[in-house]
Design an enzyme around this catalytic site. Structure first.
Site, mmCIF file in Angstrom:
data_model
loop_
_atom_site.group_PDB
_atom_site.id
_atom_site.type_symbol
_atom_site.label_atom_id
_atom_site.label_comp_id
_atom_site.label_asym_id
_atom_site.label_seq_id
_atom_site.Cartn_x
_atom_site.Cartn_y
_atom_site.Cartn_z
ATOM 1 N N HIS A 1 -24.237 29.208 -23.343
ATOM 2 C CA HIS A 1 -23.970 27.763 -23.209
ATOM 3 C C HIS A 1 -23.166 27.264 -24.403
ATOM 4 C CE1 HIS A 1 -25.641 23.694 -21.630
ATOM 5 N NE2 HIS A 1 -24.537 23.480 -22.319
ATOM 6 N N HIS B 1 -19.507 24.810 -25.469
ATOM 7 C CA HIS B 1 -18.396 23.948 -25.059
ATOM 8 C C HIS B 1 -17.200 24.300 -25.929
ATOM 9 C CE1 HIS B 1 -21.000 21.465 -22.516
ATOM 10 N NE2 HIS B 1 -21.910 21.714 -23.443
ATOM 11 N N ASN C 1 -16.820 21.361 -18.622
ATOM 12 C CA ASN C 1 -16.533 19.916 -18.778
ATOM 13 C C ASN C 1 -15.342 19.697 -19.701
ATOM 14 O OD1 ASN C 1 -18.083 20.791 -20.970
ATOM 15 N ND2 ASN C 1 -19.036 18.795 -21.278
ATOM 16 N N ASP D 1 -22.326 20.618 -16.203
ATOM 17 C CA ASP D 1 -22.959 20.311 -17.493
ATOM 18 C C ASP D 1 -22.198 19.255 -18.290
ATOM 19 O OD1 ASP D 1 -25.054 20.849 -19.495
ATOM 20 O OD2 ASP D 1 -23.336 21.407 -20.719
ATOM 21 N N HIS E 1 -27.787 20.513 -15.806
ATOM 22 C CA HIS E 1 -28.117 19.665 -16.954
ATOM 23 C C HIS E 1 -29.012 18.565 -16.379
ATOM 24 C CE1 HIS E 1 -26.624 16.753 -20.277
ATOM 25 N NE2 HIS E 1 -27.229 15.974 -19.402
ATOM 26 N N ASP F 1 -25.685 25.625 -27.091
ATOM 27 C CA ASP F 1 -25.103 24.356 -26.632
ATOM 28 C C ASP F 1 -24.086 23.848 -27.656
ATOM 29 O OD1 ASP F 1 -24.465 22.174 -25.118
ATOM 30 O OD2 ASP F 1 -26.420 21.217 -25.207
ATOM 31 N N HIS G 1 -17.276 18.261 -32.109
ATOM 32 C CA HIS G 1 -16.616 16.947 -32.093
ATOM 33 C C HIS G 1 -15.811 16.807 -33.378
ATOM 34 C CE1 HIS G 1 -18.688 15.405 -28.590
ATOM 35 N NE2 HIS G 1 -19.849 15.802 -29.094
HETATM 36 ZN ZN LIG Z 1 -25.912 19.760 -21.029
#
Ligand SMILES: [Zn+2]
Length: 422
Positions: free
Chosen positions: A59, A61, A93, A151, A178, A304, A308
């Site tokens: 998981h 991003h 995403n 997600d 999610h 996760d 940013h």
């Molecule tokens: Zn999530």
């Protein structure tokens, strides 16, 4: 290239054992007891080091395409290797979202060219992640997608969730949800309870997660589909998962490393770097998460990883975006957790190596065994790591560990028989 990695403590069958590893090309070709006089290749002395299978993070991003100012494929995969993660699964995403075979294919091709950590792609479950129309899961699976998720957002419509489970199950792939009932989480920024009142921050009740976990488990058992519950953070969710397993559907679950190390109390400094969704659990819930991890109710640990830009997080707590980076701290955090809670490090490592490899059917990965890929991490438990600005390969620095020192140090990483230099 051939390597002999000798004198290390090698994680085999859940135990650290003094062995020597022979690597030839991209695979482990032998595990031996002796130290041969002649070896045709490079010798690596791993005395005092733990040798761990390359970690698998299911998981993350990685933000490409569309949010390259936060992270891109290259910086994300470099960060993974820097943290001893040799397989990383990215979430869809992005902008546009990974909802087409072309998008999945091109990301995988790009990762192949970069030749850093291995990339697995989780494709969107619905077109544009809008929750209305299912993606073409068959062609996405052919393009290499290993699961489907919206997600960042839940699949809010139970009928769409039902259809997603039915469709994905024909390819033996999971729908990764999610779980968040937005009508309950609303504009909350931390777990609702004693500390949200005390700190004066809008709370998110635990039921915002658990009502949807219950729904998804019922739907998985209705459809005999496979639901994988993302980042479980509440005790109520744990109970639903425990009771829901072993019936018609396949139910698996992950917990994010930060939820095992931080609690709602830790938000006393209002540090936006600690703002996470789902939010940090209460102490009681954290104990339940740990128990569920140890008894197998929760299958794997993930990061996760949610990068940013600094300017996005440099605002007051309630206005800051959710997310913490994790690729480069995971292994150090697992070591910290094992010491803090006196849990066997070997057992925690299983949750980021052999367990995800088995769950997601990654052949030749997650274990140190003959004919497996030489994805290896050398870890010095006696040394330590200061997480300075220059330690990170990620573009982002949104972690509460920035500037902190953690026990343990990754000294060498090998991926597919190649020593990593980044
Ligand atoms: Zn999530």
């Amino acid at each position: 290239m051939r390597y002999l990695i000798e004198n290390g403590e090698v994680l085999i069958e859940g135990k650290f054992q003094r062995k020597n590893i022979v690597v030839d090309g991209e695979k482990i070709t032998d595990i031996i007891e002796n130290n041969p006089h002649d070896f045709n290749g490079k010798r690596i002395d791993a005395k005092g080091q733990l040798i761990i299978p390359g970690l698998i993070d299911m998981h993350a991003h990685l933000r490409e395409p569309g949010y390259e100012y936060k992270e891109d494929l290259e910086s994300g995969l470099k960060a993974a290797l820097n943290g001893g993660i040799t397989t990383v699964a990215c979430m869809p995403n992005t902008r546009p979202s990974l909802d087409s075979p072309a998008a999945v294919h091109s990301l995988k091709e790009k990762a192949k060219v970069l030749s850093l950590a291995r990339l697995e792609v989780i494709a969107a479950a619905t077109k544009g992640r809008e929750g209305r129309e299912l993606t073409e899961m068959g062609t996405l699976a052919q393009a290499g997608a290993i699961g489907f998720s919206d997600d960042g957002d839940p699949i809010w419509d139970p009928h769409i969730m039902r259809r997603a489970l039915e469709y994905a199950s024909s390819f033996h792939l999971p729908v990764i949800d999610h779980c968040e009932e937005r009508a309950l989480s609303r504009d909350g920024s931390m777990r609702e309870g004693y500390y949200s009142n005390y700190y004066g921050i809008y709370g998110i009740p635990d039921a915002a997660e658990s009502v949807m976990v219950a729904r998804d488990i019922d739907l998985a058992n209705l459809t005999a589909g496979w639901v994988h519950i993302a980042h479980v953070s509440t005790g109520k969710s744990v109970n639903h998962i425990r009771h829901g397993k072993g019936k018609r559907g396949k139910i698996s679950a992950e917990v994010c490393i930060h939820h095992l190390l931080f609690t709602d109390k830790d938000l006393e400094d209002y540090d936006p770097a600690k703002k996470l969704n789902p939010p940090f659990p209460t102490k009681e819930d954290q104990e339940m998460l740990l128990e569920a991890l140890m008894d197998g109710t929760i299958d794997i640990i993930v990061t996760d990883h949610a990068p940013h830009a600094n300017w996005e997080k440099e605002v007051e707590f309630q206005r800051a975006p959710f997310g913490i980076i994790g690729l480069e701290t995971l292994l150090l955090q697992l070591f910290k957790l094992s010491r803090k809670k006196t849990l066997a490090f070997e057992k925690l490592l299983e949750k980021v190596t052999s367990a995800p490899a088995k769950l997601f059917n990654f052949a030749g990965r997650g274990r140190i065994e003959r004919h497996y890929y030489a994805d290896l991490v050398l870890f010095d438990p006696m040394d330590d790591t200061t997480l300075t600005n220059s330690y990170f390969r990620s573009k982002a620095r949104n972690t509460p560990y920035l500037g902190k020192t953690l026990q343990g140090k990754i000294t060498q990483v090998m991926c597919g028989g190649k020593l990593v230099q980044i």
